[in-house]
Scaffold this active site. Structure first.
Site, mmCIF file in Angstrom:
data_model
loop_
_atom_site.group_PDB
_atom_site.id
_atom_site.type_symbol
_atom_site.label_atom_id
_atom_site.label_comp_id
_atom_site.label_asym_id
_atom_site.label_seq_id
_atom_site.Cartn_x
_atom_site.Cartn_y
_atom_site.Cartn_z
ATOM 1 N N CYS A 80 0.834 -1.202 0.000
ATOM 2 C CA CYS A 80 0.000 0.000 0.000
ATOM 3 C C CYS A 80 0.877 1.263 0.000
ATOM 4 C CB CYS A 80 -0.975 -0.057 1.175
ATOM 5 S SG CYS A 80 -2.330 1.109 0.999
ATOM 6 N N HIS A 186 -3.678 -5.429 0.882
ATOM 7 C CA HIS A 186 -3.111 -5.838 2.173
ATOM 8 C C HIS A 186 -3.148 -7.359 2.347
ATOM 9 C CE1 HIS A 186 -2.631 -1.836 3.999
ATOM 10 N NE2 HIS A 186 -3.598 -1.515 3.165
ATOM 11 N N GLU A 188 -1.845 -9.075 4.540
ATOM 12 C CA GLU A 188 -1.830 -9.451 5.960
ATOM 13 C C GLU A 188 -3.232 -9.573 6.556
ATOM 14 O OE1 GLU A 188 -0.975 -6.636 4.627
ATOM 15 O OE2 GLU A 188 -1.437 -4.874 5.835
ATOM 16 N N GLY A 241 -2.535 -12.456 37.531
ATOM 17 C CA GLY A 241 -3.585 -13.457 37.316
ATOM 18 C C GLY A 241 -3.915 -13.584 35.838
ATOM 19 N N SER A 245 1.404 -12.209 32.719
ATOM 20 C CA SER A 245 2.289 -12.317 33.873
ATOM 21 C C SER A 245 2.439 -13.773 34.312
ATOM 22 C CB SER A 245 1.816 -11.425 35.021
ATOM 23 O OG SER A 245 0.537 -11.816 35.449
ATOM 24 N N THR A 246 1.398 -14.573 34.127
ATOM 25 C CA THR A 246 1.514 -15.982 34.525
ATOM 26 C C THR A 246 2.526 -16.697 33.625
ATOM 27 O OG1 THR A 246 -0.811 -15.862 35.132
ATOM 28 C CG2 THR A 246 0.165 -18.039 35.112
#
Ligand code: XMP
Length: 536
Positions: A80, A186, A188, A241, A245-246
């Site tokens: 594009c 595009h 993608e 949680g 991060s877990t």
């Protein structure tokens, strides 16, 4: 490791280009479109993609790549704006279209031009990736996905138009002598027919990039990197949680000595049902030895007492979060040399100003609590971000590989302030319990009905309203609950999930029958914009 470098000129779909290519195992790096092409940027690069952009090449201040991009000898694919940029940079002309080309547009390949590309040449390898490849001699067309208001009025010398849109505009270009290609559409975007194969042909067949990007390999790289940076120092990670991060915790446990790893989790009382137990069971099972669970529900509820304004609630939570964090970290008594780990993702890094649109940055920034602890560690060069090269879907694959339960790996996003922004008005322990129960039924039912994974985020909201109903022969005055379910790509915009009515009715009945304080259930049919995903 081989990689494809993507120069980002600000298109909303730049991230998608990176994700699509990684899906077939080639590493991608997104750098700002005007960044100098240093050795680090080019290290391992096998090809370069120039992304789309909200700008027009003729705009004042339109982004321009480092001119070195055209002299590296690497294959280049302009998408594009990227194609228009290449055209403008080499003596062609770009002009506005009378009308935007938008959505699915038929593109037809000029077979004479296609077959003139020498067998075995980069152009032949590239064009072989297009839908219907191999059927030479016949017309080849496919439905590409477009979104552009400019087009090439004059091609730059050396470029050959090999594909044309249904409206007669250049859609696919190759270069006579260089491994340069351009697409006005595009590839993608998932709606683009054959888009994935086109990107694959470019990355694997034209650029010859080796598909060596795997999560196993990533783990090994993180291990080497941490061994060098962290050595034997302790590492502290705050667990929320959520998925990121877990997984970050699991990755640290896998790549460091588990005795070095301190995981801290604050139970603010604003978490989902059984969240603390589920998260700690998962982390213990994968080897956590120092899991510090801080029970601070009372402190949070008393800080929230009497507050009804959403911003005041957020501020109170943010401030308390920081002060408890400081206090508890001090209580751990880690040596000054400890590192602080964060579950930052690749997209977070790019959004925080290193690349993609500033707008994304502004909208997201209010979600991140700026903590003095994090700032101090950052200034001391002691922050580690072991997920910072991963997209969300890669984090999920990594989580599975590391043995985290599917329930956590596939979990919907959850806001930092937790249930406090889903209880409109004042937050009390009683309301938290009511909402927790209702939300738990809702989510369990979505999973049982196979709907959970079709939805990007689903949750219940407790409204500050009670309404009249009947239970048996008795009039009942119960709370009103709103159910929300949205589909989205990244949370920046969202559409309402078209809920099957039968499921919605059954879930509503189940909630009112089970949670006695709820008298009425509504379904939120607002998309974002104009609404936000959360209610506060
Ligand atoms: P909104 O409501 O802004 O939400 O449309 C977009 C996404 O962000 C999440 N969200 C938050 N996440 N802290 C967070 O960590 C916050 O304060 C916060 N507020 C909203 C929201 O759940 C959605 O996924």
């Amino acid at each position: 490791m081989d990689k494809i470098v993507i120069l980002d000129f600000g298109s909303q779909t730049t991230q998608l280009i990176g994700r699509r290519i990684r899906e077939f195992g080639v590493y991608t790096d997104i750098v700002p479109g005007d960044a100098p092409l240093t050795c680090t940027v080019l290290d391992g690069a096998k090809g370069i993609i120039l992304s789309g952009s909200p700008s027009s090449v003729y705009d004042e201040g339109a982004p321009v790549p480092d001119p070195a991009v055209y002299t590296t000898g690497l294959p280049i694919l302009g998408i594009c704006y990227g194609l228009q940029r290449m055209t403008a940079d080499h003596g062609g002309r770009v002009e506005p279209l009378p009308e935007r080309e938008y959505g699915g547009v038929k593109v037809t390949l000029d077979m004479a031009a296609v077959s003139s590309s020498t067998a075995g040449s980069p152009a032949a390898a590239f064009l072989a990736g297009f839908p219907g490849g191999g059927a030479s001699g016949q017309e080849r067309s496919f439905t590409a996905w477009m979104s552009h208001g400019d087009s090439l009025a004059k091609l730059a010398p050396g470029f050959i138009q090999v594909g044309t849109s249904a409206h007669g505009f250049p859609a696919v270009l190759i270069h006579e002598t260089k491994p340069w290609f351009g697409l006005q559409f595009h590839p993608e975007v998932t709606h683009c027919e054959g888009g994935r194969e086109i990107l694959r042909a470019f990355a694997l067949d034209v650029c010859g990039a080796a598909p060596e990007w795997t999560m196993e390999r990533y783990i090994e790289e993180v291990r080497e990197n941490l061994a060098q940076r962290v050595g034997k120092n302790p590492v502290l990670l705050l667990i929320s949680g959520g998925v990121d991060s877990t997984v970050a915790g699991a990755l640290l446990l896998k790549t460091l000595d588990p005795d070095q790893v301190h995981l801290m989790y604050m139970d603010t009382g604003l978490m989902r049902k059984n969240e603390t137990e589920i998260v700690s069971a998962n982390l213990s099972r994968i080897g956590a030895r120092h899991l510090h669970i801080i029970h601070c529900e009372k402190e949070f509820l008393s800080a929230l007492k009497g507050l009804t304004d959403p911003e005041e609630k957020r501020r109170a939570i943010g401030d308390l979060f920081i002060s408890i964090q400081e206090r508890e970290v001090a209580r751990l008594g880690l040596p000054e040399s400890y590192f602080l780990a964060q579950g930052t993702l690749y997209t977070d890094l790019i959004e925080s100003g290193k690349g993609v649109g500033k707008k994304a940055h502004v909208i997201k920034s209010h979600h991140n609590v700026r903590s003095p602890l994090v700032e101090a560690k950052r200034n001391a060069g002691r922050i580690i971000e072991p997920l910072d090269r991963l997209y969300k879907d890669e984090v999920r694959s990594l989580g599975r590989l590391l043995g985290i339960d599917e329930d956590i790996v596939m979990r919907h996003p959850f806001p930092g302030p937790g249930l406090a922004v889903r209880i409109l008005g004042e937050v009390t322990r009683e309301k938290c319990d009511i909402l927790r129960d209702a939300d738990d039924i809702y989510i369990r039912e979505l999973k049982r009905r196979g709907l959970y994974d079709q939805i990007w985020q689903a949750f219940a909201v407790l409204l500050p309203i009670r309404s009249v109903g009947v239970a048996g022969d008795v009039r009942k005055y119960g709370w009103v609950l709103a159910l929300r379910a949205i589909v989205s790509e990244d949370g920046m915009t969202a559409d309402v999930y078209p809920f099957p009515m039968k499921d919605l009715l059954e879930i509503s009945t189940l909630i009112t029958n089970t949670v006695k304080d709820i008298g009425r259930v509504t379904y939120d049919i607002s998309s974002k914009p104009p609404a936000t995903i959360e209610w506060e």
